[in-house]
Motif scaffolding. Structure first.
Motif, mmCIF file in Angstrom:
data_model
loop_
_atom_site.group_PDB
_atom_site.id
_atom_site.type_symbol
_atom_site.label_atom_id
_atom_site.label_comp_id
_atom_site.label_asym_id
_atom_site.label_seq_id
_atom_site.Cartn_x
_atom_site.Cartn_y
_atom_site.Cartn_z
ATOM 1 N N PHE A 48 0.830 -1.212 0.000
ATOM 2 C CA PHE A 48 0.000 0.000 0.000
ATOM 3 C C PHE A 48 0.863 1.261 0.000
ATOM 4 O O PHE A 48 1.883 1.311 0.692
ATOM 5 N N VAL A 49 0.415 2.294 -0.727
ATOM 6 C CA VAL A 49 0.977 3.632 -0.536
ATOM 7 C C VAL A 49 0.414 4.210 0.754
ATOM 8 O O VAL A 49 1.103 4.836 1.550
ATOM 9 N N ILE A 50 -0.896 3.977 0.941
ATOM 10 C CA ILE A 50 -1.584 4.402 2.160
ATOM 11 C C ILE A 50 -2.725 3.427 2.392
ATOM 12 O O ILE A 50 -3.319 2.932 1.431
ATOM 13 N N LYS A 106 3.887 6.098 5.946
ATOM 14 C CA LYS A 106 5.309 6.423 5.842
ATOM 15 C C LYS A 106 5.700 6.685 4.398
ATOM 16 O O LYS A 106 6.735 7.265 4.116
ATOM 17 N N TYR A 107 4.879 6.200 3.460
ATOM 18 C CA TYR A 107 5.262 6.195 2.044
ATOM 19 C C TYR A 107 4.482 7.182 1.193
ATOM 20 O O TYR A 107 4.830 7.418 0.050
ATOM 21 N N PRO A 133 -0.496 17.701 7.018
ATOM 22 C CA PRO A 133 0.364 17.217 8.105
ATOM 23 C C PRO A 133 -0.092 15.882 8.694
ATOM 24 O O PRO A 133 0.711 15.138 9.248
ATOM 25 N N ASN A 134 -1.389 15.573 8.545
ATOM 26 C CA ASN A 134 -1.926 14.333 9.119
ATOM 27 C C ASN A 134 -1.629 13.087 8.284
ATOM 28 O O ASN A 134 -1.626 11.984 8.815
ATOM 29 N N ILE A 135 -1.398 13.272 6.980
ATOM 30 C CA ILE A 135 -1.151 12.107 6.110
ATOM 31 C C ILE A 135 0.100 11.360 6.598
ATOM 32 O O ILE A 135 0.141 10.136 6.629
#
Ligand code: NI
Length: 139
Positions: free
Chosen positions: A59-61, A117-118, A110-112
């Motif tokens: 996953f990217v996210i 991490k990626y 800022p929350n992402i």
């Protein structure tokens, strides 16, 4: 680089009104959008995160985490609200989609990093109607 998006939905009321102008000038510039007693939209908010996949998950996210973040930090604060009156981060701003995406960016960017991490925030897209949308890339 992979781009991953999540869509969330909210309903809200607003009016486009510049208090520095006369009612006549507001009517001339904003037309029915300046209607004193508000009007509503069904908004779709699409947030896109870009990055390389985490080698452990692919996953990217995690989209479930992105969805929760969008709802807790943004759409829960906008849904069934009046954008001119009820939303602290829109206070003293003209309640346009353009101003809204800039404020949503400030909240989410800022929350992402706390949930991925990626991935980093790439864009905020806000549909006010099926035909009208604005998009913001942070600058
Ligand atoms: Ni409107």
């Amino acid at each position: 680089m992979v781009y991953v998006s999540r869509k969330e939905h909210f309903n809200a009321a607003h009016k486009l009104y510049n208090p520095a102008w006369s009612p006549e000038k507001n009517k001339e510039v904003f037309g029915p959008c300046a209607n004193e007693n508000w009007h509503g939209h069904n908004f779709d908010l699409i947030v896109t995160v870009k990055g390389t996949p985490d080698p452990d998950t692919g996953f990217v996210i995690d989209l479930k985490k992105l969805s929760t973040l969008m709802r807790l930090e943004v759409t829960d604060k906008l849904d069934h609200k009046n954008l001119n009156l009820d939303v602290p981060f829109m206070k003293d701003k003209l309640a346009s989609c353009e101003n809204l995406v800039i404020e949503i960016w400030k909240i989410l960017a800022p929350n992402i990093s706390t949930i991925s991490k990626y991935g980093v925030l790439h864009s905020i897209r806000l549909f006010e109607t099926p035909r009208n949308y604005v998009e913001y890339f942070g600058e």
